[in-house]
Scaffold this active site. Structure first.
Site, PDB file in Angstrom:
ATOM      1  N   THR A   9       0.814  -1.212   0.000  1.00 49.76           N
ATOM      2  CA  THR A   9       0.000   0.000   0.000  1.00 49.76           C
ATOM      3  C   THR A   9       0.846   1.260   0.000  1.00 49.76           C
ATOM      4  OG1 THR A   9      -0.182  -0.311   2.375  1.00 49.76           O
ATOM      5  CG2 THR A   9      -2.073  -0.925   1.040  1.00 49.76           C
ATOM      6  N   GLU A  26     -21.885  -4.722   6.395  1.00 50.48           N
ATOM      7  CA  GLU A  26     -21.402  -3.451   6.932  1.00 50.48           C
ATOM      8  C   GLU A  26     -22.539  -2.431   7.058  1.00 50.48           C
ATOM      9  OE1 GLU A  26     -18.584  -3.216   8.319  1.00 50.48           O
ATOM     10  OE2 GLU A  26     -17.897  -5.161   7.587  1.00 50.48           O
TER      11      GLU A  26
HETATM   12  P1  ADP Z   1       4.623  -1.463   1.404  1.00 48.85           P
HETATM   13  O1  ADP Z   1       5.874  -0.927   2.003  1.00 48.85           O
HETATM   14  O2  ADP Z   1       3.384  -0.877   2.004  1.00 48.85           O
HETATM   15  O3  ADP Z   1       4.539  -2.950   1.298  1.00 48.85           O
HETATM   16  P2  ADP Z   1       5.690  -0.262  -0.959  1.00 48.85           P
HETATM   17  O4  ADP Z   1       5.913   1.120  -0.486  1.00 48.85           O
HETATM   18  O5  ADP Z   1       6.877  -1.166  -0.982  1.00 48.85           O
HETATM   19  O6  ADP Z   1       4.546  -0.953  -0.115  1.00 48.85           O
HETATM   20  O7  ADP Z   1       4.985  -0.217  -2.382  1.00 48.85           O
HETATM   21  C1  ADP Z   1       5.497  -0.904  -3.478  1.00 48.85           C
HETATM   22  C2  ADP Z   1       5.323  -0.105  -4.740  1.00 48.85           C
HETATM   23  O8  ADP Z   1       3.950   0.018  -5.068  1.00 48.85           O
HETATM   24  C3  ADP Z   1       5.815   1.313  -4.627  1.00 48.85           C
HETATM   25  O9  ADP Z   1       7.178   1.388  -4.874  1.00 48.85           O
HETATM   26  C4  ADP Z   1       4.995   2.018  -5.694  1.00 48.85           C
HETATM   27  O10 ADP Z   1       5.541   1.830  -6.953  1.00 48.85           O
HETATM   28  C5  ADP Z   1       3.688   1.272  -5.639  1.00 48.85           C
HETATM   29  N1  ADP Z   1       2.703   1.971  -4.796  1.00 48.85           N
HETATM   30  C6  ADP Z   1       2.136   1.509  -3.662  1.00 48.85           C
HETATM   31  N2  ADP Z   1       1.268   2.405  -3.151  1.00 48.85           N
HETATM   32  C7  ADP Z   1       1.291   3.482  -3.969  1.00 48.85           C
HETATM   33  C8  ADP Z   1       0.617   4.736  -3.977  1.00 48.85           C
HETATM   34  N3  ADP Z   1      -0.265   5.074  -3.026  1.00 48.85           N
HETATM   35  N4  ADP Z   1       0.891   5.606  -4.970  1.00 48.85           N
HETATM   36  C9  ADP Z   1       1.777   5.271  -5.934  1.00 48.85           C
HETATM   37  N5  ADP Z   1       2.446   4.115  -5.974  1.00 48.85           N
HETATM   38  C10 ADP Z   1       2.212   3.203  -5.025  1.00 48.85           C
HETATM   39 ZN    ZN Z   2     -19.011  -7.281  11.171  1.00 51.19          ZN
END
Ligand code: ADP
Ligand code: ZN
Length: 631
Positions: free
Chosen positions: A215, A436
């Site tokens: 995310t 929900e």
């Molecule tokens: P987490 O650390 O939450 O597991 P990451 O930060 O490693 O997730 O996310 C992996 C990739 O997914 C990021 O490098 C980006 O390319 C993409 N990504 C995830 N969330 C977003 C967002 N909100 N906006 C743009 N890109 C995102």
């Molecule tokens: Zn519930």
């Protein structure tokens, strides 16, 4: 034909070790490229082989594009399917212990294999020694004045710490406006520490980023560093523990030392649950000394540092905040939590826009449609879909990526994810929407319950399929009896809605039922609110530090136990009937809510109240909407 040696041999004569080192490195490289990589065998099965970077491989694993992995001493081989074709990946191994947990999480088969021929095995012994001497010679030749210690004291963890100065900015992260808002302040702390120091403000030390994988937690942490233009030291929680026994604590120390040296700076600890698991969890006495030592060191470091002029702020990520040791969450440590959630429809459109920048789009591309098709997916999944679509277009030898490539990419990615049950089916979506809505409507119609903030059918975290977010009144120390009953009603609302509207119940309510049961149980056994035992307290709460809950040391008769069970069941039954009645009374309003939820995935509390109010007016009913003070 005299071959009088020229300069070069002369030079090298000075430093025979250096020659040796270069020779050895060359030999290793040679061995790697010609060695026992099994390229020929692999090719017999058809498909292509690719040499890729370790981090690319990890990303492929994260994206579910790899089906099996074998790990050697220096290389990792993986097999996967890309665009319907078998691909054999080979990547150089990097010291990183998050790989195995990742494979476990993704449920990918992995095995070890031995690359060893005599030669490489020898090298793996000799090489570190040579390199060490090489560095030593290099340094001592450069700084002849001081030969003081230093060199020998360097811990082995520096390689595991990832230090960088990220260029990522907040704009690179789309959606998640609330999460961004919560961290902008930190950028300010890092940029202008003096402002805060001069008024005596204490800068927060730890922020916990909570949310499902992919995310953008890492992205957000990097963006904070990028915006503040400070160095970013990152390490994964699992790598503290698993590499060598006994080094976890010293690694934590090194990590903080590096960050303090470069302060203001940011430390990012991914998967903090690997070290920070509650010591009380599972009721075991310290299952893992190593982890406990590491955790203690982390706590000590967080308490210890704190130069107001040169702050180090620790960001940590987890998708399981509930397992963290309470000690980690105390004031002065990770006392702030920021939710980094899966994106809603608009969020997905925004994320698609960010990632689409580098892609050549055909005219027919409709991001809205793609966003509609990808409910429940995280940012990382979306980024992956865009890349996949571009690959599809490239493979079809097209100059632009068009909507059909995107649709196909979505299908592929969803097929992969469905196996891991990360996406909910339309049928489940409908159940969740009714469930929900049931919670939300009962919440709004029951005096003593909390106001609904938003209702969502986007899966969040591992456990919940959807959720209804309530805004509790602030500073509440006492709960009245009718408020406890109201909580029970709200909890039962989900199950009741499934029964009333769908005619069939699901497993989705199990946690609700557990909590409702607990509330009534504590009304009887702890709060003295029932006729079963009157004012007599039957159970004492367990040590709150260990997570609260009622203890098991029963101090009452079998007879009371029986009537308590009976009372709990009777109360649950009668509340359930009442709740079902209420839901039936508001049938059309709930149908309306559900159709909006299915359309938009999230609706806010205001809209819920609006729908209910309109319905009451239309039916000429006396309003049952609970009046609350505006906050
Ligand atoms: P987490 O650390 O939450 O597991 P990451 O930060 O490693 O997730 O996310 C992996 C990739 O997914 C990021 O490098 C980006 O390319 C993409 N990504 C995830 N969330 C977003 C967002 N909100 N906006 C743009 N890109 C995102
Ligand atoms: Zn519930």
């Amino acid at each position: 034909m005299a071959h009088q040696p020229k300069n070069t041999p002369n030079k090298t004569n000075k430093n025979p070790l250096l020659v040796l080192i270069i020779f050895v490195i060359a030999a290793v490289l040679l061995a790697r490229f010609t060695g026992s990589e099994g390229g020929i065998l692999d090719k017999l099965g058809g498909g292509v082989s690719k040499n890729i970077d370790y981090y690319e491989l990890k990303q492929l694993i994260k994206n579910n594009q790899v089906s099996s992995v074998s790990i050697g001493q220096t290389i990792i081989k993986a097999q996967g399917i890309s665009n319907g074709q078998k691909v054999y990946y080979t990547a150089k191994k990097v010291q990183d212990t998050s790989l195995v947990p990742l494979l476990d999480e993704k449920n990918i088969n992995y095995s070890g294999f031995s690359e060893s021929n005599f030669f490489t095995e020898m090298l793996s012994w000799i090489l570190p020694i040579l390199v060490f001497f090489g560095i030593w010679i290099f340094i001592s030749s450069r700084m002849q004045k001081s030969m003081g210690g230093g060199i020998f004291g360097i811990g082995s963890s520096k390689k595991l710490v990832n230090a960088e100065k990220p260029k990522v900015k907040f704009d690179d992260m789309a959606g998640n406006a609330e999460a961004k808002e919560e961290v902008v302040e930190i950028v300010d702390f890092l940029k202008y520490p003096d402002r805060y120091a001069s008024v005596g403000a204490k800068i927060p030390k730890g922020v916990l980023l909570v949310g499902p994988p992919g995310t953008g937690k890492t992205l957000l942490a990097k963006a904070v560093a990028g915006e503040a233009n400070v160095p970013f030291f990152s390490m994964s929680g699992s790598s503290f523990i698993e590499m060598f026994v006994g080094l976890g604590a010293s690694r934590v120390r090194d990590l903080f030392e590096m960050a303090k040296k470069d302060a203001p700076s940011i430390i990012f600890i991914d998967e903090i649950d690997a070290i920070g698991k509650s010591r009380a969890a599972g009721g075991m006495i310290s299952g893992n000394d190593e982890r406990e030592q590491t955790l203690n060191q982390l706590l000590a470091e967080m308490d210890g540092f704190g130069s107001e002029n040169a702050p180090v702020i620790v960001l940590a990520a987890t998708n399981r905040p509930e397992v963290l040791d309470p000690a980690l969450l105390r004031p002065g440590r990770f006392d702030r939590q920021v939710l980094v959630d899966k994106p809603d429809f608009n969020g997905r459109v925004e994320i698609l826009k960010v990632h689409i920048k580098s892609v050549k789009l055909a005219r027919d591309v409709d991001l809205q449609e793609i966003a509609k098709l990808t409910a429940g997916l995280a940012g990382a999944d979306l980024a992956n879909i865009i890349n996949e679509a571009a690959l599809l277009a490239g493979r079809a030898n097209q100059k632009e990526v068009s909507q059909k490539h995107f649709k196909e990419a979505v299908e592929r990615s969803i097929a992969g994810l469905e196996k891991k049950s990360r996406r909910i089916s339309p049928k489940e979506k409908k159940i969740v929407a009714y469930h929900e809505s049931g919670h939300a409507v009962i919440s709004e119609l029951t005096p003593g319950s909390d106001r609904v903030n938003k209702v969502s059918i986007i899966p969040r975290g591992m456990a919940a399929l959807g959720y209804t977010l309530n805004t509790p009144e602030e500073n509440k120390y006492l709960i009245q009896k009718h408020e406890l009953i109201a909580k029970v009603d709200v909890l039962l609302g989900g199950r009741a809605a499934e029964e009333v509207f769908l005619g069939e119940i699901s497993t989705g309510a199990s946690n609700d039922l557990e909590r409702a049961t607990d509330i009534i149980k504590s009304m009887v056994s702890y709060y003295g609110m029932s006729e079963v035992s009157g004012l007599m307290v039957l159970e004492k709460p367990r040590n709150a530090f260990l997570g609260g809950g009622l203890g098991s040391n029963r101090e009452f008769s079998e007879k009371i136990a029986e009537s308590m069970d009976e009372y709990i069941k009777k109360t649950l039954d009668s509340r359930y009937q009442a709740v079902k009645q209420t839901l039936s009374d508001y049938k059309d309003a709930i149908e309306k809510m559900v159709s909006e939820l299915l359309e938009q995935e999230v609706i806010d509390g205001m809209r819920v109240r609006e729908i209910l109010g309109e319905y009451e007016k239309q039916q000429g009913m006396k309003s049952r909407l609970v009046e609350r003070e505006e906050i």
